[in-house]
Design a protein around this motif. Structure first.
Motif, PDB file in Angstrom:
ATOM      1  N   ALA A   1       0.828  -1.209   0.000  1.00 30.86           N
ATOM      2  CA  ALA A   1       0.000   0.000   0.000  1.00 30.86           C
ATOM      3  C   ALA A   1       0.862   1.259   0.000  1.00 30.86           C
ATOM      4  CB  ALA A   1      -0.929  -0.008   1.215  1.00 30.86           C
TER       5      ALA A   1
ATOM      6  N   SER B   1      -6.520  -6.302  -7.729  1.00 32.04           N
ATOM      7  CA  SER B   1      -6.014  -6.380  -6.357  1.00 32.04           C
ATOM      8  C   SER B   1      -6.494  -7.643  -5.650  1.00 32.04           C
ATOM      9  CB  SER B   1      -6.459  -5.145  -5.562  1.00 32.04           C
ATOM     10  OG  SER B   1      -7.878  -5.060  -5.527  1.00 32.04           O
TER      11      SER B   1
ATOM     12  N   ASN C   1      -9.875   6.795  -6.609  1.00 30.77           N
ATOM     13  CA  ASN C   1      -9.980   6.814  -5.155  1.00 30.77           C
ATOM     14  C   ASN C   1      -9.926   8.239  -4.633  1.00 30.77           C
ATOM     15  OD1 ASN C   1     -10.086   3.982  -4.791  1.00 30.77           O
ATOM     16  ND2 ASN C   1      -7.861   3.846  -5.015  1.00 30.77           N
TER      17      ASN C   1
ATOM     18  N   GLN D   1      -6.249  -5.220   6.954  1.00 31.21           N
ATOM     19  CA  GLN D   1      -6.253  -4.938   5.524  1.00 31.21           C
ATOM     20  C   GLN D   1      -7.220  -3.814   5.161  1.00 31.21           C
ATOM     21  OE1 GLN D   1      -5.869  -8.400   2.808  1.00 31.21           O
ATOM     22  NE2 GLN D   1      -5.820  -9.668   4.649  1.00 31.21           N
ATOM     23  N   ASN D   2      -8.334  -3.713   5.882  1.00 30.48           N
ATOM     24  CA  ASN D   2      -9.251  -2.608   5.619  1.00 30.48           C
ATOM     25  C   ASN D   2      -8.754  -1.307   6.229  1.00 30.48           C
ATOM     26  OD1 ASN D   2     -11.965  -3.400   4.194  1.00 30.48           O
ATOM     27  ND2 ASN D   2     -11.417  -5.144   5.472  1.00 30.48           N
TER      28      ASN D   2
ATOM     29  N   SER E   1      -6.640   0.120   3.738  1.00 31.84           N
ATOM     30  CA  SER E   1      -7.426   0.735   2.656  1.00 31.84           C
ATOM     31  C   SER E   1      -7.683   2.214   2.914  1.00 31.84           C
ATOM     32  CB  SER E   1      -8.764   0.008   2.486  1.00 31.84           C
ATOM     33  OG  SER E   1      -8.570  -1.333   2.090  1.00 31.84           O
TER      34      SER E   1
ATOM     35  N   GLY F   1     -12.231   1.837   3.448  1.00 34.42           N
ATOM     36  CA  GLY F   1     -11.836   1.266   4.732  1.00 34.42           C
ATOM     37  C   GLY F   1     -12.983   1.200   5.719  1.00 34.42           C
TER      38      GLY F   1
END
Length: 425
Positions: free
Chosen positions: A46, A194, A324, A376-377, A380, A388
């Motif tokens: 990331a 992803s 994003n 993992q979120n 995000s 996220g």
């Protein structure tokens, strides 16, 4: 600036782009070195994507295609965001407690989520079709499949991490192979580039949150790396119906395209930025959390900033897609220079999710899955806060499900205190 204009600018100034990229890697090298404990750490991935994103404003500055006002805001916002992100940073510290009767309910939960994963995926394919073959995989025909997708993601994480566990401690090689192959195939068919990384990220999370192990070189990772590159090319090939060379070029464009929100919003005179309309500026940062819960009427939520940018430059398309919404972009759209405070808070919140909560979660395979999904979120949030927060809603719903499963089987969790050597993986 439209994407076509940016590509032409990039081709005319390709060496300036590489210079900008090198400069950003140098700037972020201390942070990369700090977290580069393992090549398959999703946080490392990331941050590298974050570097690619932030290369675009620097490139626009060097080519004179961004106003100083927006460039200086970007620099200050990124510095403040990074400070907030590092405030909770620490080497992993294991919880002092372990759940000693985890096997009593983890097997049942695994069976439950395996069924959920298979059935939900098949229903989604039946209603929506296979995402890899759709023009826009985010466009859904039914709200019901949107609900199913929330459970598919968590179920995939649970069954993947659980089979890593049973492979080591119960030697269930056939079960492990079947589940991993199933997840790999559905990841490719999901149409998300992803998604194909989920297996390898889940393997890292299993080692990190359950085994508490450290590794820098791993033959398995070296062997699997070509698979993920090939899988990414297959996803692009299936969606575009082009030859393999075009797929390779498209994959390269995907990496450069991490910064698409900046060239669209900040490029040239930032003409598209002023066209974004947000009526509820203090509600918008929480839209990713509130919208899935349906607490408020749906018409009160503004469209995502990325979606608005896409529709501004493509007014004739109705696809649900767009870049994003990174923290600096959200901040300046909502509050102008006051958005710097929002950037700090998002960085702080992300740091709390990633680094702070792990100290509070007792060790068990089920809790390892829960925190892996949270981890993992949380990551995000580096690229899009709404994504996220939406993942956190999914996690809360699944925690409630797991709780009720434990109630149904009359299971009471038992703990014991442990002493573990702190290991920085």
């Amino acid at each position: 600036m439209t994407t076509d204009k940016f590509i032409l600018l990039l081709l005319d100034n390709i060496w300036i782009y590489f210079l900008s990229l090198l400069l950003m890697f140098i700037v972020y090298f201390p942070l990369i070195k700090k977290i580069a404990n393992c090549l398959i750490n999703p946080l490392l991935f990331a941050v590298i994507m974050h570097v690619l994103t932030n290369t675009v404003p620097v490139f626009l500055f060097f080519t004179g295609r961004i106003q100083e006002y927006y460039f200086y805001y970007f620099i200050i916002a990124e510095i403040v965001f990074t400070i907030g992100f590092l405030l909770f940073f620490s080497k992993p510290i294991c919880c002092k407690y372990v759940i000693i009767n985890d096997n009593n309910y983890s097997n049942i939960i695994f069976i439950f989520y395996l069924i959920v994963f298979v059935v939900s995926t098949l229903i989604t394919y039946y209603i929506e079709g296979i995402p890899a073959f759709k023009a826009s995989r985010l466009t859904l025909k039914s709200n019901f499949t949107g609900i199913l997708n929330r459970f598919i993601g968590f179920a995939s994480t649970y069954i993947t991490i659980f089979v890593f566990y049973v492979f080591k401690y119960r030697k269930r090689k056939i079960l492990t192979a079947i589940v991993l192959l199933l997840v790999a195939i559905t990841s490719v068919l999901s149409g998300s580039k992803s998604a194909i990384l989920s297996l390898i990220f889940n393997y890292y999370c299993y080692l990190y949150f359950y085994e508490n192990k450290s590794f820098k070189k791993n033959k398995v990772i070296l062997l699997l790396s070509p698979f993920f590159i090939i899988a990414a090319l297959i996803v692009i090939f299936l969606r575009s119906n082009r030859n393999i060379l075009d797929a390779i070029i498209s994959l390269a464009q995907r990496f450069i395209g991490n910064g698409d929100m900046y060239w669209i919003a900040f490029g040239d005179d930032a003409e598209y930025l002023d066209k974004i309309v947000i009526k509820h500026k203090y509600l918008y940062p929480l839209i990713g959390f509130l919208s899935p819960l349906h607490i408020l009427p749906s018409n009160i939520y503004d469209d995502y900033i990325g979606l608005q940018l896409f529709r501004i430059i493509h007014p004739t398309l109705n696809n649900i897609m767009g870049p994003n919404t990174v923290a600096p972009l959200m901040g300046i759209v909502l509050y102008g220079w006051g958005g710097i405070i929002l950037c700090f808070l998002i960085g702080l919140f992300t740091s709390f999710l990633i680094f702070k909560l792990q100290k509070k979660i007792p060790k068990s395979i089920t809790m390892a899955v829960i925190y892996s999904y949270l981890y993992q979120n949380g990551i995000s949030c580096l690229t899009d806060l709404a994504v996220g927060l939406s993942g956190i809603v999914t996690l809360i719903l699944n925690i409630i499900i797991i709780y009720f499963i434990c109630l149904l089987i009359n299971h009471r969790v038992k703990y014991r205190k442990i002493t573990l050597r702190n290991i920085y993986v």
